[in-house]
Design a protein around this motif. Structure first.
Motif, PDB file in Angstrom:
ATOM      1  N   THR A   1      16.154  -2.365 -23.057  1.00  0.00           N
ATOM      2  CA  THR A   1      17.330  -1.804 -23.726  1.00  0.00           C
ATOM      3  C   THR A   1      17.824  -2.809 -24.753  1.00  0.00           C
ATOM      4  OG1 THR A   1      18.959  -2.747 -22.194  1.00  0.00           O
ATOM      5  CG2 THR A   1      17.957  -0.644 -21.571  1.00  0.00           C
ATOM      6  N   THR A   2      18.851  -2.408 -25.491  1.00  0.00           N
ATOM      7  CA  THR A   2      19.436  -3.314 -26.489  1.00  0.00           C
ATOM      8  C   THR A   2      20.844  -3.742 -26.099  1.00  0.00           C
ATOM      9  OG1 THR A   2      20.167  -1.380 -27.747  1.00  0.00           O
ATOM     10  CG2 THR A   2      18.075  -2.386 -28.399  1.00  0.00           C
ATOM     11  N   ASP A   3      21.155  -3.673 -24.806  1.00  0.00           N
ATOM     12  CA  ASP A   3      22.476  -4.107 -24.302  1.00  0.00           C
ATOM     13  C   ASP A   3      23.621  -3.456 -25.064  1.00  0.00           C
ATOM     14  OD1 ASP A   3      21.406  -5.737 -22.327  1.00  0.00           O
ATOM     15  OD2 ASP A   3      21.250  -7.459 -23.662  1.00  0.00           O
ATOM     16  N   GLY A   4      23.470  -2.154 -25.295  1.00  0.00           N
ATOM     17  CA  GLY A   4      24.554  -1.407 -25.926  1.00  0.00           C
ATOM     18  C   GLY A   4      24.588  -1.460 -27.438  1.00  0.00           C
ATOM     19  N   LEU A   5      23.655  -2.175 -28.055  1.00  0.00           N
ATOM     20  CA  LEU A   5      23.662  -2.318 -29.508  1.00  0.00           C
ATOM     21  C   LEU A   5      22.835  -1.219 -30.163  1.00  0.00           C
ATOM     22  CD1 LEU A   5      23.133  -6.188 -29.773  1.00  0.00           C
ATOM     23  CD2 LEU A   5      25.289  -4.928 -29.912  1.00  0.00           C
ATOM     24  N   GLY A   6      23.294  -0.728 -31.319  1.00  0.00           N
ATOM     25  CA  GLY A   6      22.545   0.229 -32.109  1.00  0.00           C
ATOM     26  C   GLY A   6      22.500   1.621 -31.508  1.00  0.00           C
ATOM     27  N   PHE A   7      21.719   2.518 -32.187  1.00  0.00           N
ATOM     28  CA  PHE A   7      21.712   3.907 -31.736  1.00  0.00           C
ATOM     29  C   PHE A   7      21.014   4.057 -30.387  1.00  0.00           C
ATOM     30  CE2 PHE A   7      17.464   3.976 -33.496  1.00  0.00           C
ATOM     31  CZ  PHE A   7      16.796   4.993 -32.828  1.00  0.00           C
ATOM     32  N   THR A   8      20.037   3.159 -30.068  1.00  0.00           N
ATOM     33  CA  THR A   8      19.434   3.230 -28.743  1.00  0.00           C
ATOM     34  C   THR A   8      20.423   2.752 -27.690  1.00  0.00           C
ATOM     35  OG1 THR A   8      18.450   1.027 -29.031  1.00  0.00           O
ATOM     36  CG2 THR A   8      17.086   2.935 -29.619  1.00  0.00           C
ATOM     37  N   GLY A   9      21.220   1.759 -28.038  1.00  0.00           N
ATOM     38  CA  GLY A   9      22.230   1.272 -27.100  1.00  0.00           C
ATOM     39  C   GLY A   9      23.310   2.288 -26.820  1.00  0.00           C
ATOM     40  N   ARG A  10      23.536   3.187 -27.778  1.00  0.00           N
ATOM     41  CA  ARG A  10      24.526   4.257 -27.584  1.00  0.00           C
ATOM     42  C   ARG A  10      23.895   5.510 -26.990  1.00  0.00           C
ATOM     43  NH1 ARG A  10      25.740   2.321 -32.811  1.00  0.00           N
ATOM     44  NH2 ARG A  10      24.664   4.128 -33.757  1.00  0.00           N
ATOM     45  N   SER A  11      22.643   5.405 -26.558  1.00  0.00           N
ATOM     46  CA  SER A  11      21.906   6.522 -25.951  1.00  0.00           C
ATOM     47  C   SER A  11      21.776   7.702 -26.900  1.00  0.00           C
ATOM     48  CB  SER A  11      22.585   6.967 -24.642  1.00  0.00           C
ATOM     49  OG  SER A  11      22.554   5.933 -23.687  1.00  0.00           O
ATOM     50  N   GLU A  12      21.616   7.400 -28.203  1.00  0.00           N
ATOM     51  CA  GLU A  12      21.450   8.469 -29.179  1.00  0.00           C
ATOM     52  C   GLU A  12      19.982   8.776 -29.463  1.00  0.00           C
ATOM     53  OE1 GLU A  12      23.561   7.093 -32.571  1.00  0.00           O
ATOM     54  OE2 GLU A  12      25.539   7.262 -31.633  1.00  0.00           O
ATOM     55  N   GLY A  13      19.080   7.924 -28.993  1.00  0.00           N
ATOM     56  CA  GLY A  13      17.667   8.149 -29.233  1.00  0.00           C
ATOM     57  C   GLY A  13      16.826   7.029 -28.651  1.00  0.00           C
ATOM     58  N   VAL A  14      15.529   7.038 -28.980  1.00  0.00           N
ATOM     59  CA  VAL A  14      14.591   6.040 -28.460  1.00  0.00           C
ATOM     60  C   VAL A  14      13.771   5.475 -29.616  1.00  0.00           C
ATOM     61  CG1 VAL A  14      14.457   7.274 -26.260  1.00  0.00           C
ATOM     62  CG2 VAL A  14      12.685   7.645 -28.003  1.00  0.00           C
ATOM     63  N   VAL A  15      13.231   4.284 -29.404  1.00  0.00           N
ATOM     64  CA  VAL A  15      12.319   3.638 -30.351  1.00  0.00           C
ATOM     65  C   VAL A  15      11.102   3.153 -29.574  1.00  0.00           C
ATOM     66  CG1 VAL A  15      11.969   1.681 -31.913  1.00  0.00           C
ATOM     67  CG2 VAL A  15      14.147   2.903 -31.925  1.00  0.00           C
ATOM     68  N   ALA A  16       9.931   3.304 -30.155  1.00  0.00           N
ATOM     69  CA  ALA A  16       8.707   2.773 -29.551  1.00  0.00           C
ATOM     70  C   ALA A  16       7.961   1.943 -30.582  1.00  0.00           C
ATOM     71  CB  ALA A  16       7.814   3.905 -29.039  1.00  0.00           C
ATOM     72  N   ILE A  17       7.506   0.774 -30.161  1.00  0.00           N
ATOM     73  CA  ILE A  17       6.733  -0.122 -31.018  1.00  0.00           C
ATOM     74  C   ILE A  17       5.382  -0.340 -30.341  1.00  0.00           C
ATOM     75  CG2 ILE A  17       6.628  -2.384 -32.128  1.00  0.00           C
ATOM     76  CD1 ILE A  17       9.704  -2.515 -31.791  1.00  0.00           C
ATOM     77  N   ALA A  18       4.310  -0.023 -31.031  1.00  0.00           N
ATOM     78  CA  ALA A  18       2.976  -0.124 -30.444  1.00  0.00           C
ATOM     79  C   ALA A  18       2.096  -1.072 -31.241  1.00  0.00           C
ATOM     80  CB  ALA A  18       2.321   1.258 -30.371  1.00  0.00           C
ATOM     81  N   THR A  19       1.240  -1.773 -30.549  1.00  0.00           N
ATOM     82  CA  THR A  19       0.176  -2.556 -31.179  1.00  0.00           C
ATOM     83  C   THR A  19      -1.155  -2.077 -30.615  1.00  0.00           C
ATOM     84  OG1 THR A  19       0.336  -4.306 -29.514  1.00  0.00           O
ATOM     85  CG2 THR A  19       1.612  -4.584 -31.537  1.00  0.00           C
ATOM     86  N   ALA A  20      -2.184  -2.096 -31.431  1.00  0.00           N
ATOM     87  CA  ALA A  20      -3.484  -1.599 -30.999  1.00  0.00           C
ATOM     88  C   ALA A  20      -4.594  -2.482 -31.542  1.00  0.00           C
ATOM     89  CB  ALA A  20      -3.694  -0.160 -31.471  1.00  0.00           C
ATOM     90  N   LEU A  21      -5.644  -2.627 -30.766  1.00  0.00           N
ATOM     91  CA  LEU A  21      -6.861  -3.299 -31.207  1.00  0.00           C
ATOM     92  C   LEU A  21      -7.984  -2.267 -31.259  1.00  0.00           C
ATOM     93  CD1 LEU A  21      -6.896  -6.642 -29.169  1.00  0.00           C
ATOM     94  CD2 LEU A  21      -6.186  -6.285 -31.526  1.00  0.00           C
ATOM     95  N   VAL A  22      -8.735  -2.274 -32.349  1.00  0.00           N
ATOM     96  CA  VAL A  22      -9.913  -1.409 -32.441  1.00  0.00           C
ATOM     97  C   VAL A  22     -11.124  -2.262 -32.794  1.00  0.00           C
ATOM     98  CG1 VAL A  22      -8.516   0.574 -33.127  1.00  0.00           C
ATOM     99  CG2 VAL A  22      -9.579  -0.836 -34.886  1.00  0.00           C
ATOM    100  N   TYR A  23     -12.291  -1.819 -32.350  1.00  0.00           N
ATOM    101  CA  TYR A  23     -13.540  -2.545 -32.571  1.00  0.00           C
ATOM    102  C   TYR A  23     -14.570  -1.601 -33.185  1.00  0.00           C
ATOM    103  CZ  TYR A  23     -11.838  -6.115 -29.280  1.00  0.00           C
ATOM    104  OH  TYR A  23     -11.123  -7.091 -28.655  1.00  0.00           O
ATOM    105  N   PRO A  24     -15.572  -2.163 -33.861  1.00  0.00           N
ATOM    106  CA  PRO A  24     -16.702  -1.320 -34.244  1.00  0.00           C
ATOM    107  C   PRO A  24     -17.359  -0.734 -32.999  1.00  0.00           C
ATOM    108  CG  PRO A  24     -16.750  -3.419 -35.429  1.00  0.00           C
ATOM    109  CD  PRO A  24     -15.693  -3.541 -34.372  1.00  0.00           C
ATOM    110  N   ALA A  25     -17.696   0.510 -33.067  1.00  0.00           N
ATOM    111  CA  ALA A  25     -18.271   1.173 -31.884  1.00  0.00           C
ATOM    112  C   ALA A  25     -19.684   0.651 -31.600  1.00  0.00           C
ATOM    113  CB  ALA A  25     -18.315   2.668 -32.121  1.00  0.00           C
TER     114      ALA A  25
END
Length: 395
Positions: free
Chosen positions: A371-395
């Motif tokens: 959580t963001t400890d009440g900060l921002g729109f996620t902290g106000r329970s107005e929405g969600v954020v997702a941050i993803a990282t991915a690794l890909v290789y030659p098949a």
């Protein structure tokens, strides 16, 4: 240099040598080493130091501007710490010119040969630590493994030298600033390294353990060796990495929109608004995979003006993204996601979500939530954020 920066350490990079033995017809530091100049690569460990440092590049007089630009390119946001100056006729004169532009706050000075371009950052850190802890000079060195013979002018062996008393020294060589400046002020001749001048001025110098990678590029053979060190090991396939970010606001309660998140249905939870099901975790993963593979982004690939994706589940996007990667000759290595939201309470279903997503992609998926400890729109329970990282290789 930015007047607000007050570094305690300075690194003088000596890059004014002509490189005659290298045979490239130009100053050695500006010769290409695996696609970048030797000077550029020699700066990498300096900007990986944990603490701030003033960087002084001593270059040939006709290439000072080029050296400044190379330094700025490597430094990025830290470019204010880089100064390039013209060198002298000898290495000793070049170092003296570097000393002349140090800022007042500097207390420890390292002198490093640009030609030792693969020197690890750990060697820089070890020299700095040794100087600060002891108040004396510190020079990295390696034990001499070969038998050493003293010879006469005609090449006849006179005696065997005890190699236990010998060390092959490297750079960076580090010293308390006042000791190095006094040694240079009192120097009456050219020495082969800075430690010799400091020792002649009456200051002790300690030899610390060096690193074989800190070898000096002097000949074409050395340059080729350095190029091989920078190549991946035979058979090693390096991954490509990508980052994806997605956010969705919660839909109005009156819409009775179901919540789909991380490939799971969350009964009784308020849904997320969007052209599709609003699954921010699945969408962020798609964006990360597309980024890593160079196939665009989720917005251009799955446009909101395409009716096929109206209300579509995250699985639809993930499956199509995986098809595109496969067609491009790539496979998924792994995916990691950070979910930022007050709700739903994710921990209880984290393993279930990871299993579902991994099953779709055929690769490991890990998800953490915070959580963001009440900060921002996620902290106000107005929405969600997702941050993803991915690794890909030659098949």
């Amino acid at each position: 240099m930015n007047s607000s920066a007050q570094p305690l350490v300075a690194v003088i990079i000596v890059a004014a040598g002509n490189g005659t033995r290298l045979g490239h017809g130009q100053a050695k530091a500006f010769v290409s080493l695996a696609g970048r100049t030797i000077l550029s690569r020699s700066l990498d460990p300096v900007f990986a130091l944990a603490g701030e440092a003033q960087i002084v590049i001593v270059a040939p007089a006709d290439r000072v501007g080029e050296a400044q630009q190379i330094g700025a390119d490597v430094a990025g946001a830290a470019s204010a710490y880089v100064t390039a100056v013209a060198g002298g006729e000898t290495r000793q004169e070049s170092v003296a010119r570097g000393l002349a532009v140090l800022v007042d706050s500097v207390q420890t000075v390292l002198v490093h040969d640009a030609a030792r371009a693969l020197t690890p950052v750990a060697q820089f850190e070890a020299v700095i630590d040794a100087v600060v802890a002891s108040g004396r000079g510190a020079v990295p060195g390696l034990p001499v493994s070969d038998t050493i013979k003293r010879t006469d002018p005609f090449g006849l062996a006179l005696e065997t030298v005890d190699r236990a008393e010998l060390s092959a020294v490297q750079t960076p060589q580090g010293f308390p600033r006042e000791q190095l400046e006094r040694a240079y002020a009192e120097a009456g001749h050219d020495a082969t390294d800075d430690a010799a001048l400091v020792a002649e001025a009456g200051y002790p110098v300690t030899i610390i353990h060096g690193d074989p990678l800190a070898f000096k590029i002097t000949t074409a053979w050395d340059l080729r060796r350095a190029e091989q060190e920078l190549q991946p090991a035979p058979g090693l396939v390096l991954p490509r990495t990508g980052v994806g970010v997605d956010s969705h606001a919660f839909a109005p309660a009156a819409d009775e929109q179901p919540l789909w998140l991380a490939g799971l249905h969350w009964p009784g939870e308020q849904g997320l608004s969007g052209h599709s099901d609003g699954d921010a975790v699945a969408h962020a993963i798609c964006d990360a995979l597309l980024s890593a593979s160079g196939l665009g982004d989720i917005g251009s690939t799955f446009g909101t003006d395409d009716p096929r994706f109206s209300g579509a589940r995250g699985e639809v996007f993930l499956t199509e993204t995986l098809r595109m990667l496969t067609a491009a000759g790539l496979r998924v290595g792994n995916v990691a996601v950070q979910l930022i939201a007050n709700r739903p309470r994710f921990a209880a279903r984290r393993l279930e979500a990871q299993s579902v997503l991994a099953g779709i992609l055929g690769a490991p998926v890990s998800i953490s939530a915070t959580t963001t400890d009440g900060l921002g729109f996620t902290g106000r329970s107005e929405g969600v954020v997702a941050i993803a990282t991915a690794l890909v290789y030659p098949a």
